[in-house]
Design a protein around this motif. Structure first.
Motif, mmCIF file in Angstrom:
data_model
loop_
_atom_site.group_PDB
_atom_site.id
_atom_site.type_symbol
_atom_site.label_atom_id
_atom_site.label_comp_id
_atom_site.label_asym_id
_atom_site.label_seq_id
_atom_site.Cartn_x
_atom_site.Cartn_y
_atom_site.Cartn_z
ATOM 1 N N PHE A 173 0.826 -1.207 0.000
ATOM 2 C CA PHE A 173 0.000 0.000 0.000
ATOM 3 C C PHE A 173 0.861 1.258 0.000
ATOM 4 N N ALA A 174 1.958 1.256 0.766
ATOM 5 C CA ALA A 174 2.755 2.464 0.971
ATOM 6 C C ALA A 174 4.001 2.539 0.110
ATOM 7 N N SER A 175 4.214 1.583 -0.781
ATOM 8 C CA SER A 175 5.468 1.563 -1.544
ATOM 9 C C SER A 175 5.484 2.545 -2.706
ATOM 10 N N GLY A 176 4.323 3.022 -3.122
ATOM 11 C CA GLY A 176 4.253 3.988 -4.219
ATOM 12 C C GLY A 176 3.156 5.007 -3.960
ATOM 13 N N LEU A 177 3.379 6.244 -4.369
ATOM 14 C CA LEU A 177 2.382 7.287 -4.138
ATOM 15 C C LEU A 177 1.053 7.019 -4.865
ATOM 16 N N PRO A 178 1.063 6.494 -6.111
ATOM 17 C CA PRO A 178 -0.226 6.142 -6.732
ATOM 18 C C PRO A 178 -0.978 5.086 -5.930
ATOM 19 N N ASN A 179 -0.247 4.169 -5.285
ATOM 20 C CA ASN A 179 -0.896 3.154 -4.453
ATOM 21 C C ASN A 179 -1.680 3.806 -3.323
ATOM 22 N N ILE A 180 -1.058 4.793 -2.681
ATOM 23 C CA ILE A 180 -1.712 5.478 -1.570
ATOM 24 C C ILE A 180 -2.939 6.231 -2.064
ATOM 25 N N MET A 181 -2.806 6.910 -3.201
ATOM 26 C CA MET A 181 -3.923 7.670 -3.752
ATOM 27 C C MET A 181 -5.094 6.758 -4.121
ATOM 28 N N ILE A 182 -4.782 5.721 -4.903
ATOM 29 C CA ILE A 182 -5.837 4.823 -5.397
ATOM 30 C C ILE A 182 -6.365 3.946 -4.270
ATOM 31 N N GLY A 183 -5.450 3.456 -3.422
ATOM 32 C CA GLY A 183 -5.864 2.604 -2.306
ATOM 33 C C GLY A 183 -6.778 3.335 -1.346
ATOM 34 N N THR A 184 -6.491 4.615 -1.103
ATOM 35 C CA THR A 184 -7.340 5.407 -0.213
ATOM 36 C C THR A 184 -8.684 5.691 -0.858
ATOM 37 N N ALA A 185 -8.665 6.072 -2.135
ATOM 38 C CA ALA A 185 -9.914 6.377 -2.842
ATOM 39 C C ALA A 185 -10.803 5.144 -2.963
ATOM 40 N N GLY A 186 -10.176 3.965 -3.160
ATOM 41 C CA GLY A 186 -10.950 2.744 -3.332
ATOM 42 C C GLY A 186 -11.211 1.982 -2.054
ATOM 43 N N GLY A 187 -10.656 2.470 -0.939
ATOM 44 C CA GLY A 187 -10.837 1.766 0.334
ATOM 45 C C GLY A 187 -10.207 0.388 0.326
ATOM 46 N N ILE A 188 -9.023 0.264 -0.269
ATOM 47 C CA ILE A 188 -8.340 -1.030 -0.371
ATOM 48 C C ILE A 188 -7.461 -1.249 0.865
ATOM 49 N N PRO A 189 -7.672 -2.308 1.628
ATOM 50 C CA PRO A 189 -6.860 -2.574 2.816
ATOM 51 C C PRO A 189 -5.410 -2.930 2.455
ATOM 52 N N TYR A 190 -4.508 -2.725 3.402
ATOM 53 C CA TYR A 190 -3.087 -3.017 3.211
ATOM 54 C C TYR A 190 -2.886 -4.478 2.828
ATOM 55 N N ALA A 191 -3.620 -5.377 3.484
ATOM 56 C CA ALA A 191 -3.432 -6.815 3.259
ATOM 57 C C ALA A 191 -3.784 -7.225 1.838
ATOM 58 N N HIS A 192 -4.703 -6.501 1.196
ATOM 59 C CA HIS A 192 -5.095 -6.850 -0.173
ATOM 60 C C HIS A 192 -3.937 -6.660 -1.151
ATOM 61 N N PHE A 193 -3.072 -5.705 -0.860
ATOM 62 C CA PHE A 193 -1.908 -5.492 -1.725
ATOM 63 C C PHE A 193 -0.991 -6.714 -1.696
ATOM 64 N N LEU A 194 -0.813 -7.278 -0.516
ATOM 65 C CA LEU A 194 0.029 -8.468 -0.394
ATOM 66 C C LEU A 194 -0.598 -9.649 -1.121
ATOM 67 N N GLN A 195 -1.903 -9.652 -1.231
ATOM 68 C CA GLN A 195 -2.611 -10.752 -1.870
ATOM 69 C C GLN A 195 -2.696 -10.599 -3.390
ATOM 70 N N VAL A 196 -2.820 -9.358 -3.866
ATOM 71 C CA VAL A 196 -3.073 -9.136 -5.294
ATOM 72 C C VAL A 196 -1.855 -8.578 -6.036
ATOM 73 N N SER A 197 -1.334 -7.441 -5.585
ATOM 74 C CA SER A 197 -0.278 -6.779 -6.360
ATOM 75 C C SER A 197 1.113 -7.327 -6.085
ATOM 76 N N LEU A 198 1.365 -7.814 -4.870
ATOM 77 C CA LEU A 198 2.690 -8.348 -4.556
ATOM 78 C C LEU A 198 3.086 -9.513 -5.470
ATOM 79 N N PRO A 199 2.194 -10.499 -5.731
ATOM 80 C CA PRO A 199 2.590 -11.584 -6.644
ATOM 81 C C PRO A 199 3.012 -11.089 -8.018
ATOM 82 N N TYR A 200 2.259 -10.121 -8.575
ATOM 83 C CA TYR A 200 2.669 -9.636 -9.901
ATOM 84 C C TYR A 200 3.889 -8.735 -9.813
ATOM 85 N N ALA A 201 4.102 -8.095 -8.663
ATOM 86 C CA ALA A 201 5.321 -7.306 -8.483
ATOM 87 C C ALA A 201 6.545 -8.196 -8.647
ATOM 88 N N VAL A 202 6.467 -9.410 -8.095
ATOM 89 C CA VAL A 202 7.571 -10.367 -8.228
ATOM 90 C C VAL A 202 7.743 -10.792 -9.685
#
Length: 458
Positions: A173-202
């Motif tokens: 959630f906090a690794s990129g400024l767009p993440n914070i903007m979009i995550g806050t606007a969409g109400g996306i929890p921190y844990a969801h990033f580890l579940q969805v975006s982290l795998p594709y980040a790798v």
């Protein structure tokens, strides 16, 4: 957090098509000026900003005080750059980065291949934890120290670090400024990033390393003879990690302040403060407890990059005020007719390409309300759109030398510290290829994840 405020701002009344084209033309001319090697990119950005502000005032598109609003949305970025710039300079003088770099060299045995892969992985982890700006400021210093010590070319290492940083930027959630903007606007929890975006980040990291390794295949001694390895080992044994450490107590204090700042970045959201506040507190603590030359440390802040982004943000704010960016985004959305199989590719490609040209922060700010409008149709899964926007905005930064702050910092460090110039042609060939592969993979990943129901609902 306050970063999302721009997403909820009232819609801009569109200007006439002629004015939209005029402002878009000035913006494009500015980027041409940035691309021309004889013209300093910071001067180009400031000139473009001045021209658009004058046009906006003459055409009564906005009042002068609104120019401050264009910058207000991104003031936190300047705070992070200034705070981490001071922190990195003070910590660097303690000898900590030299200490760490020598241990990384010893761990890899100085092998170009092992060292290269280790730095790419360390970059990914640093950005995921520190966020992209402070991580790049630290890593650029560390890479330059290592390259000087082993007499390796700095360009392959530093450009690779910059591009791999954009993969790390989508990890949390906090690794990129767009993440914070979009995550806050969409109400996306921190844990969801580890579940969805982290795998594709790798996955995106693996793609980047593979292409980078091929591109720089002739620039580093990937294969070394036994004699070369023995000579390298003998050279490494002469390296003293403590050589640049004048006072171990200052080193310990510097390391403690740096780690505390890292923890602050991780928990900034829970503490209800911005990344800029954490960075400035870390800088203040470094100056207070570990700094010697306060004036010198402040002087080392990358003011050229700050002025460049200041001009860039004013340009984007002026163009946004005409409604041009929103108009283009809406055309892309309407063309898809709300079909997710068309909407995801269009949104992904548009946000990635736009982010490579105008920076991902204004692109994210422009597309957030558009995505919300699309979500009014219950047949459209908004989770898929949010994740497409997050991943594509970050990876789009690999497309051009000005697409992400990591690339700007790396190219500036190469020119200033190593006297190496990286042209647009070279970078487009490298970063553009990586961006195309990564974004294509991200679109496929999102379509499959949406179809299989892998995305957690909001």
């Amino acid at each position: 957090m306050f970063l999302a405020a721009s997403a909820d701002a009232p819609a801009v009344e569109p200007a006439s098509p002629g004015i939209m084209l005029l402002f878009a033309a000035v913006m494009c001319a500015t980027y041409v000026g940035v691309a021309v090697e004889r013209f300093h990119k910071t001067v180009a950005a400031l000139c473009g900003a001045a021209v658009l502000v004058i046009l906006g005032l003459v055409l009564h598109l906005f009042e002068y005080h609104q120019v401050y609003d264009f910058l207000k949305e991104d003031l936190n970025i300047f705070g992070v750059i200034i705070g981490t710039g001071i922190l990195v300079d003070v910590v660097g003088k303690s000898g900590l980065f030299h200490f760490l770099s020598m241990y990384i060299v010893r761990f890899t045995g100085g092998s170009a291949t092992k060292l290269y892969l280790t730095l790419c992985l360390v970059t990914f982890l640093f950005v995921a934890v520190l966020t992209i700006v402070p991580a790049m400021l630290i890593l650029s210093s560390l890479v330059l120290v290592i390259c000087r010590s082993l007499n390796y070319k700095p360009m392959p290492f530093l450009l690779s670090v910059a591009i791999c940083a954009n993969s790390g930027a989508i990890a949390t959630f906090a690794s990129g400024l767009p993440n914070i903007m979009i995550g806050t606007a969409g109400g996306i929890p921190y844990a969801h990033f580890l579940q969805v975006s982290l795998p594709y980040a790798v996955v995106s990291l693996v793609i980047a390393v593979a292409v980078l390794r091929f591109f720089f295949r002739n620039d580093l001694p990937w294969k070394q003879s036994d004699l070369q390895r023995q000579e390298l080992k003998a050279q490494i044994e002469t390296f003293d990690p403590w050589a640049m450490v004048e006072d171990k107590r200052v080193l310990i204090r510097s390391a403690t302040i740096l780690m505390a700042t890292v923890v602050g970045f991780v928990f900034a959201q829970q503490l209800g403060v911005g990344m800029d506040f954490v960075a400035m507190v870390g800088a203040t603590a470094a100056l207070l407890f570990a700094g010697k030359g306060v004036e010198d440390a402040i002087h080392k802040v990358n003011w050229t990059v700050i002025l460049f982004f200041m001009g860039l943000f004013v340009i984007i704010g002026c163009v946004k005020q005409t409604g041009a960016l929103a108009w283009v985004a809406k055309q892309v959305v309407e063309f898809s007719d709300n079909e997710i199989t068309l909407l995801v590719p269009l949104l992904g490609v548009f946000s990635a390409v736009a982010s490579s040209i105008v920076d991902n922060i204004p692109v994210a700010a422009t597309l957030i309300p558009i995505v919300k409008d699309i979500a009014a149709d219950p047949s459209v899964p908004i989770e898929t759109l949010w994740w497409t926007l997050i991943i594509s905005c970050n990876l789009g930064g690999n497309g051009t030398p000005i697409g992400s702050i990591s690339c700007v910092i790396a190219i500036y460090a190469l020119k200033k510290e190593a006297g190496v110039h990286v042209g647009w042609g070279t970078f487009l060939k490298l970063g553009g290829t990586i961006m195309l592969i990564q974004v294509a993979g991200a679109i496929g990943y999102m379509l499959i994840a949406s179809d299989r129901g892998w995305l957690p609902s909001l």
